[in-house]
Enzyme design. Structure first.
Site, PDB file in Angstrom:
ATOM      1  CB  THR A  14      -0.900  -0.006   1.256  1.00  0.00           C
ATOM      2  OG1 THR A  14      -1.626  -1.239   1.261  1.00  0.00           O
ATOM      3  CG2 THR A  14      -1.867   1.158   1.266  1.00  0.00           C
ATOM      4  CD  GLU A 131       5.573  13.421  10.468  1.00  0.00           C
ATOM      5  OE1 GLU A 131       6.327  14.352  10.733  1.00  0.00           O
ATOM      6  OE2 GLU A 131       4.651  13.053  11.233  1.00  0.00           O
ATOM      7  CB  VAL A 134       3.325   8.868  14.803  1.00  0.00           C
ATOM      8  CG1 VAL A 134       2.275   9.277  15.819  1.00  0.00           C
ATOM      9  CG2 VAL A 134       4.484   8.167  15.487  1.00  0.00           C
ATOM     10  CB  ILE A 138      -1.359  13.676  11.003  1.00  0.00           C
ATOM     11  CG1 ILE A 138      -2.750  13.152  10.641  1.00  0.00           C
ATOM     12  CG2 ILE A 138      -1.449  14.962  11.800  1.00  0.00           C
ATOM     13  CD1 ILE A 138      -3.579  12.732  11.846  1.00  0.00           C
ATOM     14  CD  GLU A 192      -3.319  -5.205   8.348  1.00  0.00           C
ATOM     15  OE1 GLU A 192      -3.094  -6.204   7.642  1.00  0.00           O
ATOM     16  OE2 GLU A 192      -2.836  -4.081   8.136  1.00  0.00           O
ATOM     17  CG  ASP A 203      -1.229   0.535  14.988  1.00  0.00           C
ATOM     18  OD1 ASP A 203      -0.224   0.340  14.289  1.00  0.00           O
ATOM     19  OD2 ASP A 203      -1.960   1.540  14.862  1.00  0.00           O
ATOM     20  CE  LYS A 207      -0.184   4.056  14.210  1.00  0.00           C
ATOM     21  NZ  LYS A 207      -1.579   3.915  13.748  1.00  0.00           N
ATOM     22  N   GLY A 309      -3.541   4.869   4.708  1.00  0.00           N
ATOM     23  CA  GLY A 309      -3.871   4.954   3.288  1.00  0.00           C
ATOM     24  C   GLY A 309      -2.628   5.261   2.474  1.00  0.00           C
TER      25      GLY A 309
HETATM   26  N1  LIG Z   1      -0.985   1.030   5.105  1.00  0.00           N
HETATM   27  C1  LIG Z   1      -0.982   2.152   5.751  1.00  0.00           C
HETATM   28  O1  LIG Z   1      -1.886   2.978   5.588  1.00  0.00           O
HETATM   29  C2  LIG Z   1       0.144   2.498   6.692  1.00  0.00           C
HETATM   30  C3  LIG Z   1       0.095   3.712   7.411  1.00  0.00           C
HETATM   31  C4  LIG Z   1       1.162   4.056   8.253  1.00  0.00           C
HETATM   32  C5  LIG Z   1       2.222   3.181   8.385  1.00  0.00           C
HETATM   33  N2  LIG Z   1       2.216   2.002   7.695  1.00  0.00           N
HETATM   34  C6  LIG Z   1       3.377   1.139   7.857  1.00  0.00           C
HETATM   35  O2  LIG Z   1       4.037   1.043   6.597  1.00  0.00           O
HETATM   36  C7  LIG Z   1       4.620  -0.240   6.452  1.00  0.00           C
HETATM   37  C8  LIG Z   1       4.095  -0.882   5.185  1.00  0.00           C
HETATM   38  O3  LIG Z   1       2.698  -0.998   5.275  1.00  0.00           O
HETATM   39  P1  LIG Z   1       1.791  -1.421   4.015  1.00  0.00           P
HETATM   40  O4  LIG Z   1       0.400  -1.200   4.437  1.00  0.00           O
HETATM   41  O5  LIG Z   1       2.293  -0.808   2.778  1.00  0.00           O
HETATM   42  O6  LIG Z   1       2.070  -2.988   3.993  1.00  0.00           O
HETATM   43  P2  LIG Z   1       1.761  -4.019   2.821  1.00  0.00           P
HETATM   44  O7  LIG Z   1       0.752  -3.475   1.876  1.00  0.00           O
HETATM   45  O8  LIG Z   1       1.503  -5.326   3.472  1.00  0.00           O
HETATM   46  O9  LIG Z   1       3.150  -4.088   2.042  1.00  0.00           O
HETATM   47  C9  LIG Z   1       4.274  -4.708   2.586  1.00  0.00           C
HETATM   48  C10 LIG Z   1       5.299  -4.877   1.491  1.00  0.00           C
HETATM   49  O10 LIG Z   1       6.458  -5.486   2.032  1.00  0.00           O
HETATM   50  C11 LIG Z   1       6.805  -6.621   1.229  1.00  0.00           C
HETATM   51  N3  LIG Z   1       7.386  -7.641   2.094  1.00  0.00           N
HETATM   52  C12 LIG Z   1       6.824  -8.227   3.169  1.00  0.00           C
HETATM   53  N4  LIG Z   1       7.653  -9.130   3.704  1.00  0.00           N
HETATM   54  C13 LIG Z   1       8.756  -9.115   2.940  1.00  0.00           C
HETATM   55  C14 LIG Z   1       9.971  -9.830   2.952  1.00  0.00           C
HETATM   56  N5  LIG Z   1      10.195 -10.755   3.889  1.00  0.00           N
HETATM   57  N6  LIG Z   1      10.881  -9.540   2.003  1.00  0.00           N
HETATM   58  C15 LIG Z   1      10.639  -8.615   1.058  1.00  0.00           C
HETATM   59  N7  LIG Z   1       9.507  -7.902   0.997  1.00  0.00           N
HETATM   60  C16 LIG Z   1       8.585  -8.161   1.912  1.00  0.00           C
HETATM   61  C17 LIG Z   1       5.535  -7.095   0.581  1.00  0.00           C
HETATM   62  O11 LIG Z   1       5.854  -7.791  -0.596  1.00  0.00           O
HETATM   63  P3  LIG Z   1       4.726  -8.401  -1.579  1.00  0.00           P
HETATM   64  O12 LIG Z   1       3.915  -7.214  -2.034  1.00  0.00           O
HETATM   65  O13 LIG Z   1       5.479  -9.016  -2.683  1.00  0.00           O
HETATM   66  O14 LIG Z   1       3.932  -9.343  -0.753  1.00  0.00           O
HETATM   67  C18 LIG Z   1       4.820  -5.763   0.333  1.00  0.00           C
HETATM   68  O15 LIG Z   1       5.219  -5.207  -0.888  1.00  0.00           O
HETATM   69  C19 LIG Z   1       4.309  -0.986   7.746  1.00  0.00           C
HETATM   70  O16 LIG Z   1       5.345  -0.814   8.650  1.00  0.00           O
HETATM   71  C20 LIG Z   1       3.062  -0.285   8.244  1.00  0.00           C
HETATM   72  O17 LIG Z   1       2.904  -0.386   9.643  1.00  0.00           O
HETATM   73  C21 LIG Z   1       1.218   1.647   6.862  1.00  0.00           C
END
Ligand SMILES: NC(=O)c1ccc[n+]([C@@H]2O[C@H](COP(=O)([O-])OP(=O)(O)OC[C@H]3O[C@@H](n4cnc5c(N)ncnc54)[C@H](OP(=O)(O)O)[C@@H]3O)[C@@H](O)[C@H]2O)c1
Length: 436
Positions: A14, A131, A134, A138, A192, A203, A207, A309
């Protein structure tokens, strides 16, 4: 033209795909503000074949993301994989050891390993920025670390988990119960498949621990954060709260108080709370996040926006990259790690406040008398009491009450007196009532 800042991007989910889209769409303005182009050179994820809706053919693909930091053509690593340990942490350590800066959105990793990573980054003279970790889009880390840097921050309160806020505000609007709304949130992508970290408050606790370190100059200690989740909140609680003029929100709150021997003590808690209508957090609905900070000169500050997002989170990640490109880094937690104070936890039992307490009781005579006697014996004074009528003969009855302001330990004592009572069919739920 200035040399580009060359980026390795680990994680193309994402947030990772959002960062690519942002850097494509806003390339000119981002480059102008950064003073140099931001250029992704290498990417990594698990599945190379997955369509992510962005053109990856421009970048080198790395099967082993933990090796990306060692590349000669990389200046900065962006970690958007997630997980407190595992490959994300290995990559973070490798990056700093290579003398390169790290940008991450990974709150779990920063909450557990942020001090060690920041210390390593200071020794290596490189940036560590988070940034996006958390409250998503924002700019609250920046807001507290820079905008409010001249203040002693007295307290921080925040709605820090969009999933919980979506569930609670949807329960409020629809009257539906927790389980049904959780399923709906999962179908909509707001929760999730395994929602444990969100609904149990973990979570939000990650933060809050990060915010506390920045706001109070406290050594980050995740183990000190007391976290309660929202799974026990019922539609009936939300309806009772509404009748009394409150909404229920999962609130992370942290504040400091003078310690008996000098210095300060810190209290960090994540709990479902009753929020009065006049409070800035009362009108934060759906997946929105908000943080209220009280500065000694700024007064009350409110930061509000999308807590998650692809777009909002990418916005925060790229803002960190722009800072690094401009050469504006500074200590990750406002002050060098060695200057963060190891604050003792404050005694939650001595804190005074009003509380909402809901009992689930057997429908039989004498139950109410038993509860009120325990309250009296513990020194808890009841302000109002609402008993929901029985639903079926011999069935369970909800007894909800608001108790007058008093020390939290008296409520704990009242519940201790009722422990083991055959009148109670489930453990009581206590929710603090926030002051306006
Ligand atoms: N989503 C949000 O809105 C949001 C907001 C704030 C912070 N975050 C933080 O941002 C980070 C990413 O979140 P996300 O929502 O983008 O997660 P996500 O959609 O699950 O994406 C995770 C990515 O990491 C890759 N990945 C996972 N395990 C791996 C491994 N062992 N080796 C190589 N690549 C690996 C996945 O590969 P594949 O795609 O090939 O499976 C995927 O591309 C997290 O720390 C989350 O807490 C997310």
């Amino acid at each position: 033209m200035a040399e580009p800042l060359r980026i390795a991007l680990a994680g193309l989910g994402t947030v990772g795909a959002g960062v690519i889209r942002l850097l494509d769409e806003n390339a000119a303005l981002v480059g102008a503000r950064a003073g140099r182009p931001l250029q992704i050179v290498a990417v990594s994820a698990r599945d190379r074949a997955k369509d992510r809706g962005v053109d990856l053919s421009r970048y080198d693909w790395c099967d082993d993301m933990t090796a990306m930091a060692a590349r000669d053509d990389v200046d900065i690593v962006v970690e958007l994989v997630g997980g407190s340990d595992g490959p994300a942490l290995t990559l973070a350590r490798n990056t700093i050891a290579q003398g390169k800066g790290l940008v991450t959105a990974n709150k779990a990793m920063i909450a557990h390993h942020g001090l060690a990573l920041a210390e390593a980054a200071e020794s290596a003279g490189v940036a560590l920025k988070f940034e996006a970790a958390v409250a998503g889009g924002i700019p609250v880390v920046k807001g507290l670390r820079e905008g409010a840097a001249a203040n002693a921050i007295e307290s921080v309160q925040g709605i820090l988990n969009g999933t919980c806020n979506f569930i609670l505000s949807t329960m409020e609007d629809s009257g539906a119960d927790f389980g049904d709304v959780l399923a709906q949130a999962q179908a909509l992508g707001y929760a999730e498949a395994d929602p444990t970290f969100d609904i149990e408050g973990i979570d939000a606790a990650h933060k809050l621990a990060i915010l506390s370190a920045i706001a109070f100059g406290a050594r980050l200690d995740f183990a000190q954060v007391h976290a309660e989740g929202i799974a026990r909140v019922r539609a009936a609680d939300i309806a009772r709260a509404k009748d009394l003029g409150f909404v229920i929100r999962l609130v992370g709150s942290a504040d400091v108080e003078p310690a008996p021997g000098g210095g300060q003590r810190l209290l960090q808690r994540v709990r479902p709370c009753l929020v009065p209508d006049g409070h800035p957090l009362a009108h934060v609905d759906g997946p929105t996040n908000a943080v209220v900070a009280q500065g000694n000169f700024s007064g009350r500050l409110l930061f509000q926006g999308a807590g998650a997002g692809d777009g909002p989170t990418a916005s925060a990640v790229v803002a960190d990259l722009i800072d690094i490109a401009r050469g504006e880094a500074g200590p990750a937690f406002s002050v060098p790690v060695g200057d963060l104070a190891p604050l003792e936890p404050a005694d939650a039992g001595e804190r005074t406040g009003r509380n909402y307490i809901r009992f689930t009781v057997a429908d039989r005579p004498g139950v109410l008398a038993e509860i009120t006697a325990a309250m009296r014996d513990a020194g808890v004074s009841i302000e109002s009491l609402i008993q929901q009528g029985r639903q079926k003969e011999g069935g369970e009855v909800l007894v909800a009450m608001v108790v007058h302001e008093g020390p939290a330990r008296t409520v704990t004592e009242a519940l201790r007196l009722l422990e083991g009572s055959e009148s109670l069919t489930a453990p009581p739920l206590v929710m603090p009532i926030l002051a306006a």
